[in-house]
Design a protein around this motif. Structure first.
Motif, PDB file in Angstrom:
ATOM      1  N   MET A   1       0.839  -1.180   0.000  1.00 59.34           N
ATOM      2  CA  MET A   1       0.000   0.000   0.000  1.00 59.34           C
ATOM      3  C   MET A   1       0.885   1.244   0.000  1.00 59.34           C
ATOM      4  O   MET A   1       1.869   1.319   0.718  1.00 59.34           O
ATOM      5  N   LEU A   2       0.520   2.213  -0.825  1.00 62.49           N
ATOM      6  CA  LEU A   2       1.286   3.447  -0.925  1.00 62.49           C
ATOM      7  C   LEU A   2       1.108   4.310   0.319  1.00 62.49           C
ATOM      8  O   LEU A   2       0.004   4.441   0.839  1.00 62.49           O
ATOM      9  N   LYS A   3       2.200   4.901   0.745  1.00 57.10           N
ATOM     10  CA  LYS A   3       2.105   5.872   1.825  1.00 57.10           C
ATOM     11  C   LYS A   3       1.398   7.109   1.278  1.00 57.10           C
ATOM     12  O   LYS A   3       1.573   7.455   0.098  1.00 57.10           O
ATOM     13  N   PRO A   4       0.598   7.779   2.099  1.00 54.59           N
ATOM     14  CA  PRO A   4      -0.135   8.961   1.624  1.00 54.59           C
ATOM     15  C   PRO A   4       0.767  10.029   1.010  1.00 54.59           C
ATOM     16  O   PRO A   4       0.398  10.657   0.010  1.00 54.59           O
ATOM     17  N   GLU A   5       1.961  10.212   1.578  1.00 55.72           N
ATOM     18  CA  GLU A   5       2.886  11.219   1.048  1.00 55.72           C
ATOM     19  C   GLU A   5       3.344  10.856  -0.357  1.00 55.72           C
ATOM     20  O   GLU A   5       3.469  11.713  -1.229  1.00 55.72           O
ATOM     21  N   VAL A   6       3.585   9.573  -0.578  1.00 56.12           N
ATOM     22  CA  VAL A   6       4.020   9.106  -1.895  1.00 56.12           C
ATOM     23  C   VAL A   6       2.878   9.244  -2.889  1.00 56.12           C
ATOM     24  O   VAL A   6       3.070   9.721  -4.016  1.00 56.12           O
ATOM     25  N   ARG A   7       1.680   8.864  -2.483  1.00 60.35           N
ATOM     26  CA  ARG A   7       0.506   8.991  -3.357  1.00 60.35           C
ATOM     27  C   ARG A   7       0.310  10.453  -3.780  1.00 60.35           C
ATOM     28  O   ARG A   7       0.080  10.751  -4.943  1.00 60.35           O
ATOM     29  N   ALA A   8       0.448  11.367  -2.833  1.00 61.19           N
ATOM     30  CA  ALA A   8       0.268  12.792  -3.138  1.00 61.19           C
ATOM     31  C   ALA A   8       1.312  13.274  -4.143  1.00 61.19           C
ATOM     32  O   ALA A   8       0.981  13.994  -5.099  1.00 61.19           O
ATOM     33  N   GLU A   9       2.564  12.874  -3.945  1.00 56.92           N
ATOM     34  CA  GLU A   9       3.631  13.300  -4.860  1.00 56.92           C
ATOM     35  C   GLU A   9       3.464  12.692  -6.249  1.00 56.92           C
ATOM     36  O   GLU A   9       3.670  13.363  -7.265  1.00 56.92           O
ATOM     37  N   LEU A  10       3.096  11.424  -6.307  1.00 60.61           N
ATOM     38  CA  LEU A  10       2.891  10.782  -7.608  1.00 60.61           C
ATOM     39  C   LEU A  10       1.695  11.388  -8.341  1.00 60.61           C
ATOM     40  O   LEU A  10       1.712  11.512  -9.567  1.00 60.61           O
ATOM     41  N   THR A  11       0.682  11.782  -7.599  1.00 61.68           N
ATOM     42  CA  THR A  11      -0.482  12.429  -8.212  1.00 61.68           C
ATOM     43  C   THR A  11      -0.090  13.775  -8.803  1.00 61.68           C
ATOM     44  O   THR A  11      -0.502  14.115  -9.923  1.00 61.68           O
ATOM     45  N   LYS A  12       0.731  14.541  -8.081  1.00 61.74           N
ATOM     46  CA  LYS A  12       1.225  15.828  -8.615  1.00 61.74           C
ATOM     47  C   LYS A  12       2.041  15.594  -9.877  1.00 61.74           C
ATOM     48  O   LYS A  12       1.899  16.318 -10.865  1.00 61.74           O
ATOM     49  N   LEU A  13       2.898  14.586  -9.831  1.00 63.39           N
ATOM     50  CA  LEU A  13       3.728  14.273 -10.991  1.00 63.39           C
ATOM     51  C   LEU A  13       2.859  13.889 -12.176  1.00 63.39           C
ATOM     52  O   LEU A  13       3.087  14.349 -13.305  1.00 63.39           O
ATOM     53  N   ARG A  14       1.862  13.081 -11.936  1.00 66.93           N
ATOM     54  CA  ARG A  14       0.969  12.636 -13.020  1.00 66.93           C
ATOM     55  C   ARG A  14       0.268  13.825 -13.672  1.00 66.93           C
ATOM     56  O   ARG A  14       0.160  13.909 -14.895  1.00 66.93           O
ATOM     57  N   LYS A  15      -0.201  14.768 -12.853  1.00 64.17           N
ATOM     58  CA  LYS A  15      -0.861  15.971 -13.391  1.00 64.17           C
ATOM     59  C   LYS A  15       0.102  16.803 -14.223  1.00 64.17           C
ATOM     60  O   LYS A  15      -0.261  17.313 -15.287  1.00 64.17           O
TER      61      LYS A  15
END
Length: 91
Positions: free
Chosen positions: A1-15
């Motif tokens: 499971m992704l850590k919330p901090e990693v999920r947030a950063e990957l989401t920013k990168l994806r955008k």
């Protein structure tokens, strides 16, 4: 499971990758490949037998940061921030 901090950063990168409009096919291919890797992690579809799911991502991020440094500086900033976050979290 992704850590919330990693999920947030990957989401920013994806955008940011969605907003990048590369002119050349090689840049488009790089962004597409990195996008697929990020999407796989965000959807938590990585193969558990593949070992470190972040290993390939880290390598792609480092290569992409160098590649896009001049042509897409904002994307490079986001990529570098993701690398930094992964490192600070010990991932």
């Amino acid at each position: 499971m992704l850590k919330p901090e990693v999920r947030a950063e990957l989401t920013k990168l994806r955008k940011e990758m969605d907003q990048a409009n590369p002119d050349d096919p090689k840049s488009k291919d790089r962004i597409d490949s990195l996008s697929r890797r990020v999407d796989s992690l965000l959807q938590e579809q990585s193969d558990p037998q593949s070992g470190d799911p972040y290993g390939v991502l880290r390598e792609q991020l480092r290569d992409s940061a160098t590649y896009f440094e001049v042509s897409h500086p904002k994307l490079t900033d986001v990529i570098n921030h993701v690398i930094y976050k992964l490192n600070t979290l010990g991932i």
